[in-house]
Scaffold this motif. Structure first.
Motif, mmCIF file in Angstrom:
data_model
loop_
_atom_site.group_PDB
_atom_site.id
_atom_site.type_symbol
_atom_site.label_atom_id
_atom_site.label_comp_id
_atom_site.label_asym_id
_atom_site.label_seq_id
_atom_site.Cartn_x
_atom_site.Cartn_y
_atom_site.Cartn_z
ATOM 1 N N LEU A 7 0.840 -1.191 0.000
ATOM 2 C CA LEU A 7 0.000 0.000 0.000
ATOM 3 C C LEU A 7 0.876 1.242 0.000
ATOM 4 O O LEU A 7 1.766 1.388 0.849
ATOM 5 C CB LEU A 7 -0.920 0.003 1.220
ATOM 6 C CG LEU A 7 -2.001 1.095 1.241
ATOM 7 C CD1 LEU A 7 -3.013 0.844 0.127
ATOM 8 C CD2 LEU A 7 -2.681 1.149 2.599
ATOM 9 N N LYS A 8 0.646 2.138 -0.939
ATOM 10 C CA LYS A 8 1.482 3.323 -1.082
ATOM 11 C C LYS A 8 1.208 4.344 0.016
ATOM 12 O O LYS A 8 2.132 4.988 0.526
ATOM 13 C CB LYS A 8 1.252 3.946 -2.461
ATOM 14 C CG LYS A 8 2.249 5.022 -2.830
ATOM 15 C CD LYS A 8 2.057 5.456 -4.270
ATOM 16 C CE LYS A 8 3.113 6.493 -4.663
ATOM 17 N NZ LYS A 8 2.935 6.917 -6.081
ATOM 18 N N GLU A 9 -0.063 4.515 0.380
ATOM 19 C CA GLU A 9 -0.407 5.455 1.450
ATOM 20 C C GLU A 9 0.103 4.927 2.793
ATOM 21 O O GLU A 9 -0.121 3.763 3.118
ATOM 22 C CB GLU A 9 -1.927 5.672 1.519
ATOM 23 C CG GLU A 9 -2.529 6.373 0.323
ATOM 24 C CD GLU A 9 -2.719 5.484 -0.901
ATOM 25 O OE1 GLU A 9 -2.863 6.005 -2.010
ATOM 26 O OE2 GLU A 9 -2.713 4.248 -0.726
ATOM 27 N N ARG A 10 0.747 5.768 3.575
ATOM 28 C CA ARG A 10 1.312 5.305 4.832
ATOM 29 C C ARG A 10 0.583 5.849 6.054
ATOM 30 O O ARG A 10 0.897 5.497 7.190
ATOM 31 C CB ARG A 10 2.797 5.692 4.933
ATOM 32 C CG ARG A 10 3.656 5.194 3.794
ATOM 33 C CD ARG A 10 3.350 3.763 3.385
ATOM 34 N NE ARG A 10 3.601 2.791 4.444
ATOM 35 C CZ ARG A 10 3.148 1.539 4.405
ATOM 36 N NH1 ARG A 10 2.382 1.116 3.399
ATOM 37 N NH2 ARG A 10 3.426 0.716 5.394
ATOM 38 N N GLU A 11 -0.381 6.756 5.844
ATOM 39 C CA GLU A 11 -1.201 7.235 6.951
ATOM 40 C C GLU A 11 -2.613 7.461 6.463
ATOM 41 O O GLU A 11 -2.833 7.970 5.358
ATOM 42 C CB GLU A 11 -0.644 8.526 7.556
ATOM 43 C CG GLU A 11 -1.419 8.977 8.799
ATOM 44 C CD GLU A 11 -0.771 10.128 9.525
ATOM 45 O OE1 GLU A 11 -1.274 11.260 9.397
ATOM 46 O OE2 GLU A 11 0.247 9.893 10.206
ATOM 47 N N LEU A 12 -3.584 7.047 7.266
ATOM 48 C CA LEU A 12 -4.993 7.172 6.928
ATOM 49 C C LEU A 12 -5.680 8.001 8.006
ATOM 50 O O LEU A 12 -5.246 8.033 9.162
ATOM 51 C CB LEU A 12 -5.645 5.792 6.838
ATOM 52 C CG LEU A 12 -4.999 4.798 5.877
ATOM 53 C CD1 LEU A 12 -5.657 3.430 6.006
ATOM 54 C CD2 LEU A 12 -5.071 5.294 4.444
ATOM 55 N N THR A 13 -6.768 8.657 7.620
ATOM 56 C CA THR A 13 -7.556 9.449 8.562
ATOM 57 C C THR A 13 -8.944 8.859 8.671
ATOM 58 O O THR A 13 -9.601 8.606 7.652
ATOM 59 C CB THR A 13 -7.646 10.913 8.109
ATOM 60 O OG1 THR A 13 -6.326 11.446 8.030
ATOM 61 C CG2 THR A 13 -8.464 11.731 9.095
ATOM 62 N N MET A 14 -9.397 8.665 9.899
ATOM 63 C CA MET A 14 -10.717 8.103 10.137
ATOM 64 C C MET A 14 -11.621 9.162 10.741
ATOM 65 O O MET A 14 -11.307 9.754 11.781
ATOM 66 C CB MET A 14 -10.626 6.884 11.048
ATOM 67 C CG MET A 14 -11.929 6.116 11.138
ATOM 68 S SD MET A 14 -11.684 4.495 11.863
ATOM 69 C CE MET A 14 -13.225 3.711 11.365
ATOM 70 N N LEU A 15 -12.756 9.404 10.086
ATOM 71 C CA LEU A 15 -13.754 10.354 10.582
ATOM 72 C C LEU A 15 -14.759 9.606 11.440
ATOM 73 O O LEU A 15 -15.313 8.593 11.024
ATOM 74 C CB LEU A 15 -14.457 11.042 9.417
ATOM 75 C CG LEU A 15 -13.555 11.729 8.384
ATOM 76 C CD1 LEU A 15 -14.395 12.332 7.278
ATOM 77 C CD2 LEU A 15 -12.678 12.787 9.045
ATOM 78 N N ARG A 16 -15.000 10.134 12.654
ATOM 79 C CA ARG A 16 -15.933 9.488 13.571
ATOM 80 C C ARG A 16 -17.017 10.476 13.971
ATOM 81 O O ARG A 16 -16.785 11.689 14.049
ATOM 82 C CB ARG A 16 -15.187 8.959 14.799
ATOM 83 C CG ARG A 16 -14.139 7.902 14.428
ATOM 84 C CD ARG A 16 -13.435 7.354 15.639
ATOM 85 N NE ARG A 16 -12.572 8.349 16.258
ATOM 86 C CZ ARG A 16 -11.943 8.164 17.422
ATOM 87 N NH1 ARG A 16 -12.125 7.038 18.100
ATOM 88 N NH2 ARG A 16 -11.154 9.105 17.916
ATOM 89 N N VAL A 17 -18.207 9.975 14.277
ATOM 90 C CA VAL A 17 -19.365 10.834 14.513
ATOM 91 C C VAL A 17 -19.257 11.573 15.838
ATOM 92 O O VAL A 17 -19.398 12.798 15.911
ATOM 93 C CB VAL A 17 -20.668 10.007 14.468
ATOM 94 C CG1 VAL A 17 -21.864 10.898 14.791
ATOM 95 C CG2 VAL A 17 -20.838 9.361 13.101
ATOM 96 N N LEU A 18 -18.999 10.885 16.922
ATOM 97 C CA LEU A 18 -19.010 11.475 18.259
ATOM 98 C C LEU A 18 -17.612 11.658 18.840
ATOM 99 O O LEU A 18 -17.463 12.224 19.926
ATOM 100 C CB LEU A 18 -19.850 10.622 19.214
ATOM 101 C CG LEU A 18 -21.314 10.440 18.818
ATOM 102 C CD1 LEU A 18 -22.018 9.520 19.813
ATOM 103 C CD2 LEU A 18 -22.018 11.788 18.737
ATOM 104 N N ASP A 19 -16.608 11.160 18.135
ATOM 105 C CA ASP A 19 -15.244 11.217 18.647
ATOM 106 C C ASP A 19 -14.366 12.042 17.708
ATOM 107 O O ASP A 19 -14.716 12.282 16.548
ATOM 108 C CB ASP A 19 -14.675 9.805 18.775
ATOM 109 C CG ASP A 19 -15.449 8.975 19.787
ATOM 110 O OD1 ASP A 19 -15.500 9.392 20.951
ATOM 111 O OD2 ASP A 19 -16.001 7.929 19.390
ATOM 112 N N PRO A 20 -13.212 12.475 18.208
ATOM 113 C CA PRO A 20 -12.318 13.268 17.356
ATOM 114 C C PRO A 20 -11.841 12.478 16.140
ATOM 115 O O PRO A 20 -11.811 11.246 16.139
ATOM 116 C CB PRO A 20 -11.145 13.597 18.296
ATOM 117 C CG PRO A 20 -11.680 13.411 19.676
ATOM 118 C CD PRO A 20 -12.711 12.326 19.570
#
Length: 488
Positions: free
Chosen positions: A91-104
């Motif tokens: 996998l070329k991407e080395r960092e991912l961002t996760m969007l959460r509803v009630l959490d940061p």
């Protein structure tokens, strides 16, 4: 699952997409599992996931993602798409961002991720209505469109086929260390040509618009215009199955078990019926069988390795031929029974080795001839020492590379021997005619059936029987399973 009235119709289906490794999430959220066991729900904010494969970069849009497994160490990362494509690489991407509803918002380093299961989404129309299908030597498989203008090939007999539109199926087998290869084309008119290509690579466009140049030494199989399902890519190009008769049990973790075909059983005659067989095939005997289901293919390394990973059982050697969809070899009769017991626990169904009588019934598929296709040898029907296949006398072939018998079962003649439950006896005089087998008996040798890549044509006859010690492991012996049916 219940069995329909028609138990072995041979409707030609281009089915079998790669089954999802896990059931898709239905709550609208992606599920990220970290290596430390933490699990997070949300939406992964990434437009594409780019995999660096052995044949180029493949960017898969977020909306097409079904599963991402991070390999770690020497294991590749793997992507499974909504339509069943499978790619492996880094996998070329080395960092991912996760969007959460009630959490940061949660940033996640790829090195910390074990897998991501993506939320189920409505499938978009495929880019190609009748795509070509590509399978590589390392097990990647995906829908594409061949855009090479010509595929010049010189056959052993000097025959040439250059127009891709005339090709139905292309098989490639790499020789020592992948430095050379042999290829076989099955044309739309049924003509079969073996030889080598004048080009070093084939150029394809993926369903994501990516152009890939795949060296022939990386290619395993290429099928042109054979996918008509409209839903998922098709990777079993020769399969003939009536879906009413097909059984695939789901395991506890949501994964699917082996493809099993329901057979009605009844009375048939086993053993030598031409008068030129071996002594252990006589006298020919009428046998009565109950309905049962049997594996469409021999158990593969992919399937067996899952058992090993789950139980810690010894992983068998693949002889350097590759694992994946090749039939598992170097497994003893005891190993085969351990796999059957594990699969029974995981599916809550009863799996076991076939009896000698069940195996021959399935292999004959209603025939009374030497081979399921007739009394005379025919080229390109099987893999044995002198069958005329790409793999003859060298190694096993991936399962499903040869036409199925009339029941729809593959590789019942040749490829690898298959363990059955019975103790070895050197004739049928004292053998029961009910076909139940004698798996509980103690004996020095067990029966193996079907012949192998290393044995001559005479040994792949439907009646042929061989034997081995139940603790012995060999590079020419594997197995397929029976699933017992509940009948009224």
């Amino acid at each position: 699952m219940t069995c329909g009235r028609r138990l072995y119709g041979c409707l030609l289906l281009f089915l079998f997409a790669i089954p999802p490794l896990y059931a898709a999430t239905g709550n609208g959220y992606d599920v990220v599992t970290l290596n430390n066991g933490d699990i997070y729900n949300g939406t992964v904010a990434q437009s594409h996931f780019t995999l660096e494969t052995r044949y180029g970069e493949v960017p898969v849009p977020y909306a097409r993602m079904a599963l991402l497994i991070l390999g770690g160490g020497e294991q590749p990362d793997r992507i499974l798409t909504r339509r069943g494509d499978r790619f492996s690489g880094r996998l070329k991407e080395r960092e991912l961002t996760m969007l959460r509803v009630l959490d940061p918002t949660l940033p996640v380093a790829v090195e910390d991720v074990a897998e991501i299961l993506f939320a189920d989404r409505k499938l978009r129309p495929p880019l190609f209505k009748t795509p070509d299908a590509v399978i590589t030597q390392n097990g990647d498989r995906f829908a594409a469109r061949v855009i090479s203008e010509a595929l010049p090939m010189t056959g052993h007999a000097g025959a040439r086929l250059t127009n891709p539109s005339g090709i139905h199926l292309l098989d490639v087998v790499s020789l020592d260390e992948g430095e050379d290869y042999l290829a076989q084309i099955t044309a739309n008119d049924g003509q079969v040509i073996q030889g080598r290509f004048a080009l070093e690579q084939v150029t394809v466009s993926t369903g994501f618009g990516t152009i890939l140049n795949i060296p022939f030494t990386r290619l395993s199989q290429l099928a042109l215009r054979v996918n008509h399902s409209g839903k998922r890519p098709t990777f079993r190009f020769l399969q003939r199955l009536n879906p009413v008769d097909l059984i695939r049990d789901r395991m506890r973790d949501g994964t699917l078990g082996p493809q099993m075909l329901a057979l009605r059983g009844g009375s048939y005659t086993r053993g030598d019926q031409q008068g030129d067989g071996d002594a252990d095939e006589r006298p020919a005997q009428a046998v009565q069988l109950q309905p049962f289901a049997i594996g469409v293919h021999e158990v593969t390394f992919d399937e067996y390795d899952r058992f090993c990973a789950d139980t810690g059982h010894r992983k068998p050697d693949d002889q350097g031929w590759g694992r994946g969809s090749r039939p598992v070899v170097n497994v003893s009769w005891e190993d085969a029974n351990a796999y059957a017991a594990w699969l029974s626990r995981r599916t809550e169904q009863r799996y076991r080795l076939p009896s000698d009588a069940e195996w021959e019934y399935a292999a004959r598929a209603g025939s009374v001839s030497r081979y399921w296709w007739g009394d005379e040898p025919e080229p390109h029907r099987a893999n044995c020492a002198d069958c005329g296949s790409l793999w003859d006398g060298e190694k096993s072939a991936p399962v499903g590379r040869f036409p199925p018998n009339p029941f729809g079962l593959h590789d019942t003649a040749g490829n690898v021997f298959e363990w059955v439950v019975d103790c070895w006896q050197d004739n049928f005089i004292a053998v029961t005619a009910v076909g139940a087998g004698d798996g509980g008996a103690e004996c020095g040798k067990r029966v193996i059936r079907g012949g192998a890549w290393s044995f001559p044509l005479h040994e792949i006859r439907s009646a042929n029987r061989w034997r081995d010690f139940p603790t012995r492991r060999s590079d020419d012996t594997g197995f397929r399973l029976v699933r017992e049916l509940v009948t009224d």
